[in-house]
Every structure is written in structure tokens, then in C-alpha cells.
Design an enzyme around this catalytic site. Sequence first.
Site, PDB file in Angstrom:
ATOM      1  N   SER A  20      43.848  50.114  26.446  1.00  0.00           N
ATOM      2  CA  SER A  20      44.195  50.499  27.803  1.00  0.00           C
ATOM      3  C   SER A  20      44.890  49.360  28.545  1.00  0.00           C
ATOM      4  O   SER A  20      44.489  48.204  28.442  1.00  0.00           O
ATOM      5  CB  SER A  20      42.932  50.898  28.562  1.00  0.00           C
ATOM      6  OG  SER A  20      43.273  51.289  29.875  1.00  0.00           O
ATOM      7  N   CYS A 129      36.691  46.807  34.960  1.00  0.00           N
ATOM      8  CA  CYS A 129      37.885  46.082  35.415  1.00  0.00           C
ATOM      9  C   CYS A 129      37.451  44.860  36.215  1.00  0.00           C
ATOM     10  O   CYS A 129      36.688  44.999  37.176  1.00  0.00           O
ATOM     11  CB  CYS A 129      38.774  46.974  36.276  1.00  0.00           C
ATOM     12  SG  CYS A 129      40.167  46.040  36.963  1.00  0.00           S
ATOM     13  N   GLY A 218      43.588  38.637  24.638  1.00  0.00           N
ATOM     14  CA  GLY A 218      44.281  37.954  23.548  1.00  0.00           C
ATOM     15  C   GLY A 218      43.329  37.153  22.675  1.00  0.00           C
ATOM     16  O   GLY A 218      42.099  37.227  22.823  1.00  0.00           O
TER      17      GLY A 218
HETATM   18  O1  RRO Z   1      44.478  46.807  36.306  1.00  0.00           O
HETATM   19  C1  RRO Z   1      43.853  45.763  36.053  1.00  0.00           C
HETATM   20  O2  RRO Z   1      43.934  44.760  36.763  1.00  0.00           O
HETATM   21  C2  RRO Z   1      42.946  45.660  34.910  1.00  0.00           C
HETATM   22  C3  RRO Z   1      42.024  46.617  34.569  1.00  0.00           C
HETATM   23 BR1  RRO Z   1      41.937  48.248  35.431  1.00  0.00          BR
HETATM   24  C4  RRO Z   1      41.107  46.365  33.513  1.00  0.00           C
HETATM   25  O3  RRO Z   1      40.248  47.182  33.174  1.00  0.00           O
HETATM   26  N1  RRO Z   1      41.183  45.195  32.888  1.00  0.00           N
HETATM   27  C5  RRO Z   1      42.086  44.264  33.211  1.00  0.00           C
HETATM   28  O4  RRO Z   1      42.123  43.199  32.588  1.00  0.00           O
HETATM   29  N2  RRO Z   1      42.975  44.503  34.223  1.00  0.00           N
END
Ligand code: RRO
Length: 305
Positions: A20, A129, A218
Site C-alpha cells: 500500500s 499510519c 525500505g
Molecule cells: O499517507 C501516509 O503518510 C502513509 C500512510 Br497512510 C501509511 O500507512 N504509512 C506511511 O508510511 N505513510
Amino acid sequence: VDMTTALGTAPLGSPVLTASGCSAFGQELEPFVDLAGLGAVVTKSVQLRPRSGRPTPRMAETPSGMLNSIGLQGPGIEGLLAGELPWLAQRGVPAFVSIAGTRVEDFAELAARLRGVPGVLGLEVNISCPNVESRGEVFACDPVAASEVVSAVRAAADPAQPVYAKLSPDVTDIVSVARAVSEAGADGLSMINTLLGLVIDPDTMKPVLGGVTGGLSGPAVRPVAVRCVWQVHAALPEVPILGMGGIRTGLDALQFVLAGASAVSVGTAVFHDPSATARVHRELAEALAARGFSSLREAVGYAHR
Ligand code: RRO
């Protein structure tokens, strides 16, 4: 080597998925990989409403990983249902849809909106997140809050769509979070989201990202991710795991499988190699064959035996 696997009850032709956030909704990868040959495209987390995210700069490279503070940029559920999901479905690309929200009800509503949508294989519930307004919104850092989200999603979601909870590495005991969300009805676990980090520019002497802190991904986080998969599989061997965190090669993916993952997501690696998912699939198949496995399933959790 038989590379078929599953996400809960949903069969997959390949154990390699996108991660994702790193390949948006798959469109950018189309020139480089046969999207329909992937296990699934895991879409960027979607919320009820469109969002522009944090101010730029919101991505920075570090010597062994990437730091992001995207802040949940995305089209919102209406946009996704009207645009990206039909685009994937038309091409026969299974979508594993990541959902995010700030309230339990947001998650439940998103799950309800995705019921029966063609091509939607299942849901990845993003409760981890790191780039939310307050750390209190990171549901995955609290087993009770995490369970509330997962049980609301499981109740609202299509019974045919498996629900995976995406966990955060920023906890002292990931097994207790994993156990709580499994008991709340999660069909599987995605591990791990990014690790909270910070980079300071020596010239400006200020944090490089607009969001100040960000999520580290990473190779830097790979051993953390493998450790999380290992600990959770040891404690909950029946719970399916989608493993991710710094996978660049088939041998990286093999570590996750041996630790207990039955599928893997490739994220940050696509920024240097947009065909990384297809290459990881090929290399993982070769690595399994070279070690005498005739199927991926035989290798899942092998390191524990
Ligand atoms: O959009 C983000 O800042 C973000 C999300 Br939703 C996430 O689940 N993990 C991330 O590292 N960035």
C-alpha cells in the site's frame, strides 16, 4: 514450484503483491509489469473524503530506506469506486483495498461501501499510519483501539472479503496487538507499516520533511519486519500473514515466508525498479526450487521447525 497461496479465504495466483502507498492504484506500474499476474494490487489507503495530504517535501531518501510524510493523500472512496477500482477490475487485476480513517465509524462505512464491489478481493485495514494528526490516532499502538476498528470493519464488510489488519512496528509487544485484532475478527495480519523516523538536513539544520517526522521504509526496516512476522507466527501459527518491509529481492521475500508469511508485499523497491514485483516473484520461485520446495506453502514458517 506451486506459487499459489491465499489471503484468508481469497485464493491468489502469486504470493507477491504491491505494498500500500508505493504503487498508488497500479496504473503507473502497468508499462512495467503484468498487473494481472500479481497476487493483488494493494491500493493506497483510501478515506471517506479526498485528501491532499501533508505539505511537500514529504519524501526523503536515507542511506538504507525512505522516509515519507505523505499524510494520506488520496481520491476518497467515491473517486476510488468511480475510477481506480473499475480500471483494475476491467484488467482482471485483484484489488486488496487499504482503508483508513480517524474514527471507528469511518472504517466501518468504508467497509460497507466496498461490499460486493467487483474485483475487490479483500480489505487491508490501515490502523498504523504514522503520519496522522496525533499519535493517539494510531489505533495499532493500542490493542483495545485496534480491536474496536477491526471488529467494526469485520461486521460491516462483505463476508466474502477477508479483512487484514495492518500493524505498526512502533509497539513494545506486537504479539499482543496481533492477538487482540485476531480475536476481534481479523482474517489475517499485514506486517509492517513504516517505522516512525526523522531526518535532519545538515545545511538547513531543520527536519527535511514538511511533516517533521515520517515513516521509514525500505531495507532499513527489513529485520524489524522479519522479527515481527517471526514473533507473531510463533505465537499465532494459524493466523495468515502478509509480510512487508524492505523486500527488494526473492531472497528477501524468502526470509518473510520462512518466518511465517504466506504472501508478501513489495513497496519501496518499486521506486528504483518498477518491475520489482514480477522480479521478486520469479526470484522467490527460483529460491524455493533451489531449496527443494515444490510449493510455496511448504516453506511458510519453515524457519520455526
Ligand atoms: O499517507 C501516509 O503518510 C502513509 C500512510 Br497512510 C501509511 O500507512 N504509512 C506511511 O508510511 N505513510
